[in-house]
Design an enzyme around this catalytic site. Structure first.
Site, PDB file in Angstrom:
ATOM      1  N   HIS A  89       0.884  -1.107   0.000  1.00  0.00           N
ATOM      2  CA  HIS A  89       0.214  -0.038   0.038  1.00  0.00           C
ATOM      3  C   HIS A  89       0.884   1.304   0.064  1.00  0.00           C
ATOM      4  O   HIS A  89       1.961   1.051   0.335  1.00  0.00           O
ATOM      5  CB  HIS A  89      -0.917   0.061   1.215  1.00  0.00           C
ATOM      6  N   GLU A 188      -1.921  -7.011   7.589  1.00  0.00           N
ATOM      7  CA  GLU A 188      -0.710  -6.485   8.495  1.00  0.00           C
ATOM      8  C   GLU A 188      -0.603  -7.438   9.700  1.00  0.00           C
ATOM      9  O   GLU A 188      -1.622  -7.979  10.189  1.00  0.00           O
ATOM     10  CB  GLU A 188      -0.463  -5.131   8.534  1.00  0.00           C
TER      11      GLU A 188
END
Length: 332
Positions: A89, A188
């Site tokens: 990202h 994550e």
């Protein structure tokens, strides 16, 4: 199960196949690597060139795609080859906060908060720079599509907002059939940090109505824990299982995953790829051999989760005061 019949136990073994991309090679410095030109594709011949491109008119990407498809065509029923396009990202507000306060102060105090006086980083959104980094990835894909890069046949995205937004900016408008699937477990490292707590399913659906949720996706975050943070080895096991699920249920060869630094670190590790840190917004492809192996999967040693580290000088951390001796890296 009938007549006492038993099914043989097996598992999917994932292994990196080097030799196709610069990021495979130890000599390539991740800090100096620029993915935007050709995602690291090495200019080289393939054994399929003579039949596929006898006149030398095809691009490197076209010859690469043919080579990978031929590997699959010639493989037995237990083996396949996949190309995973791993995208990190763009910069999120949590990245800015960690840079601002320093990693030690971030880990022991600020990551546990929902934000500061400048704003929030819970389920962190992209900063303007993060959006620009996703636009850079969009341009890189656009350029490589003109060179014949194989279009991803499937798109998987972490449920955290910064990945949802990055994938949207990266692939929208490219005419690649962007129909992303939100997959819970490619997120994550889980726990403690509020930036890693996802929004509700309803909130995600409202902001990204064209995205599809994987089966079983729950309304609220079932994984995030305010008291404990997942160990790196537990993250490795989670990402291994996630990729196994993807390749077991998806026969496509070319697959895009938009995820996080930790998730990508784990994917590279469990497939046997060398460590390769990506900058925010970066993209690397990797070639993975998937093999159905009879027997039990090797046991992974899983370390327990951890609690937040204790701040060395808590009041200084909270007040944003730098003390070069007690709080290394705190910079405001």
């Amino acid at each position: 199960m009938m007549g006492g019949e038993q099914h043989a136990e097996s598992y999917l073994e994932l292994s990196n196949v080097p030799g196709y991309f610069l990021q495979d090679e130890e000599a390539t410095d991740p800090a100096k690597f620029d993915y935007t030109s050709n995602f690291g594709l090495i200019e080289r011949p393939y054994g399929t060139d003579a039949d596929f491109d006898p006149d030398g008119r095809q691009t490197q990407w076209q010859r690469f795609e043919q080579h990978i498809r031929q590997l699959n065509a010639e493989s037995d029923a237990t083996t396949s080859y996949r190309v995973l396009f791993l995208g990190r990202h763009g910069q999120g507000y949590h990245n800015v906060a960690e840079d601002f306060y320093g990693t030690e102060a971030w880990d022991c105090y600020w990551s546990l908060q929902e934000g500061d006086e400048k704003g929030t980083w819970i389920d962190a959104h992209l900063t303007p720079l993060g959006v620009a980094q996703a636009q850079t990835a969009h341009s890189a894909w656009e350029s490589q599509l003109a060179q014949g890069i194989p279009i991803p046949q499937s798109f998987y995205v972490s449920p955290l907002n910064r990945c949802l937004a990055t994938a949207n900016v990266t692939f929208s408008g490219l005419n690649v059939g962007f129909e992303p699937i939100i997959k819970e477990n490619i997120r994550e490292t889980i726990g403690l940090h509020t930036c890693d707590k996802r929004s509700t399913k309803a909130e995600i659906a409202a902001e990204y109505p064209l995205y599809t949720f994987e089966e079983g996706f729950t309304e609220t975050d079932p994984l995030w824990d305010a008291q404990l943070r997942e160990s790196n080895s537990a993250r490795d096991a989670r990402l291994l299982q996630a990729v196994r699920e993807i390749v077991a249920g998806d026969s496509n060869i070319f697959i895009s995953l938009t995820a996080h630094s930790g998730a990508i670190t784990s994917i590279l590790k469990v497939t046997g790829h060398r460590p390769f840190a990506l900058t925010t917004g970066g993209v690397i492809p990797v070639v993975v051999m998937v093999r159905n192996v009879h027997g039990r999967a090797p046991v992974m040693e899983i370390e327990p989760p951890t609690t937040a580290p204790k701040c060395i000088a808590e009041e200084e951390v909270k007040q944003g005061v730098r003390t070069s001796v007690e709080i290394v890296g705190l910079d405001v």
